[in-house]
Design a protein around this motif. Sequence first.
Motif, PDB file in Angstrom:
ATOM      1  N   GLN A 234       0.851  -1.181   0.000  1.00 25.89           N
ATOM      2  CA  GLN A 234       0.000   0.000   0.000  1.00 25.89           C
ATOM      3  C   GLN A 234       0.896   1.244   0.000  1.00 25.89           C
ATOM      4  OE1 GLN A 234      -2.247  -0.762   3.636  1.00 25.89           O
ATOM      5  NE2 GLN A 234      -4.054  -1.353   2.450  1.00 25.89           N
TER       6      GLN A 234
ATOM      7  N   TYR B  98      -7.810   2.738   0.198  1.00 21.67           N
ATOM      8  CA  TYR B  98      -6.907   1.839   0.925  1.00 21.67           C
ATOM      9  C   TYR B  98      -7.374   1.711   2.375  1.00 21.67           C
ATOM     10  CZ  TYR B  98      -3.872   2.564  -3.087  1.00 21.67           C
ATOM     11  OH  TYR B  98      -3.369   2.634  -4.364  1.00 21.67           O
TER      12      TYR B  98
ATOM     13  N   VAL C 183      -6.330   1.227   5.481  1.00 20.98           N
ATOM     14  CA  VAL C 183      -5.082   1.272   6.245  1.00 20.98           C
ATOM     15  C   VAL C 183      -5.397   1.300   7.730  1.00 20.98           C
ATOM     16  CG1 VAL C 183      -3.007   2.616   6.728  1.00 20.98           C
ATOM     17  CG2 VAL C 183      -3.865   2.439   4.392  1.00 20.98           C
TER      18      VAL C 183
ATOM     19  N   ARG D 146      -3.121  -1.046  -7.209  1.00 23.13           N
ATOM     20  CA  ARG D 146      -2.256  -2.100  -6.668  1.00 23.13           C
ATOM     21  C   ARG D 146      -0.782  -1.848  -6.971  1.00 23.13           C
ATOM     22  NH1 ARG D 146      -5.232  -7.030  -9.540  1.00 23.13           N
ATOM     23  NH2 ARG D 146      -5.001  -5.463 -11.202  1.00 23.13           N
TER      24      ARG D 146
ATOM     25  N   TRP E 179       2.042   1.433  -4.516  1.00 21.04           N
ATOM     26  CA  TRP E 179       2.988   1.273  -3.414  1.00 21.04           C
ATOM     27  C   TRP E 179       4.432   1.502  -3.886  1.00 21.04           C
ATOM     28  CZ3 TRP E 179       6.807  -2.428  -3.721  1.00 21.04           C
ATOM     29  CH2 TRP E 179       6.633  -3.426  -4.675  1.00 21.04           C
TER      30      TRP E 179
END
Length: 402
Positions: free
Chosen positions: A72, A246, A248, A292, A295
């Motif tokens: 991420q 995301y 997180v 995807r 990151w």
Amino acid sequence: MERSLYGTARGLAQPLIAGLVTALVGFSASFALVVVGLRAVGADQRQAVSALLASCLAVGGLAIWYGIRRRQPISIAWSTPGAALLAAAGRQHGGYPAAVGAFAVAGLLIVLTGLSGRLVGWIGRIPGPITSALLAGVLLPLCLAPVRAAVQLPALALAPIAVWLLLSRIARRWAAPAALAVALVEVAVHHNGRLGGSGAGLLPRFDFTVPTVSLGALVGIALPLYVITMAAQNLPGQAVLRGFGYDVELRPALLGTGAATTAGAPLGVFGVCLAAISAALSAGPDAHPDPRRRWIASVTAGVVYIALGLSAALATSLLAVTPPLLIEAVAGLALMSTFGSALAAAVSGPDHREAAAITFAVSASGISVLSIGASFWGLVCGLAVLAIQRAGIRSKTVKELA
């Protein structure tokens, strides 16, 4: 086959460039403020170099670790509002070692918050207008610096201000870095390229400072630094990432950044945290169409931060021969947008406007009571006024119902 390889290379180049931009913008827009804040609490040039180097290594290392491990775009930064807080707090009783002790305690509070979701809830219950007013009050003295510099140092200050104004319209993210670059070029030309005159050298080195405990620094630096880093960096940073899709968790980020802050405090690390504003540069679609793959951008930013850390001695040497007011002016230009947003958020709601105004006024006053700085008293006064107002409203409601 050639088209496939070209597409792969092009797809990889996009997040790499985004990561490079994230690090360059984040570093160049605020490293002068970091040095100003550290020098304000008593750091000498060697200690400032050590702090900048250690902070870059911590920021870069954590960004690489989180990006590779979680896939991420978790961007890490130093606490820019925290650096502004240091600039406003000034030298504490006990000097720089007391400030270092406060850095370590602030990091421990972040770790404890990661271990206990209840603390996150407590920070989250502080009304947004109050924390925004605290941030605006801390930033106000720095945001006034460009005005003072334009009058007192027109030969040096007017060109960076003009560049900042121009780029704010056509390339906003580069406005502050460009203003800093112009200021440093002016200083380098003025000194004929002679740097490092203070003896720190141009090679980055660690300088270990034994932390000491001072009640004034704990209350005046550690507590406000913890609150402002949580409210202005960690919580908004998580919100930015979630806004891009995301999921997180805050707990691992708090544990990692808090531990890095505490462990690095003797080297001058004052606050490592989630990136907020710059997080969008790595997490947004400009980093890569495929979420995807983004990151890669945050990992690249981490690598660049580590490389930039190696320039810490050169950067601080340039700042050492720069008039302090000019440094503050450049830092103020970089913070002008943040100040405006914080001030607007502070007075946006009528229910909290008076308490927020008092928080802002006290935080910006520069007072020191019991060796405790204005930011702490601003937060206390604002919350006290809010509590009194709410108590009055509840009392009135009870009487009306009776």
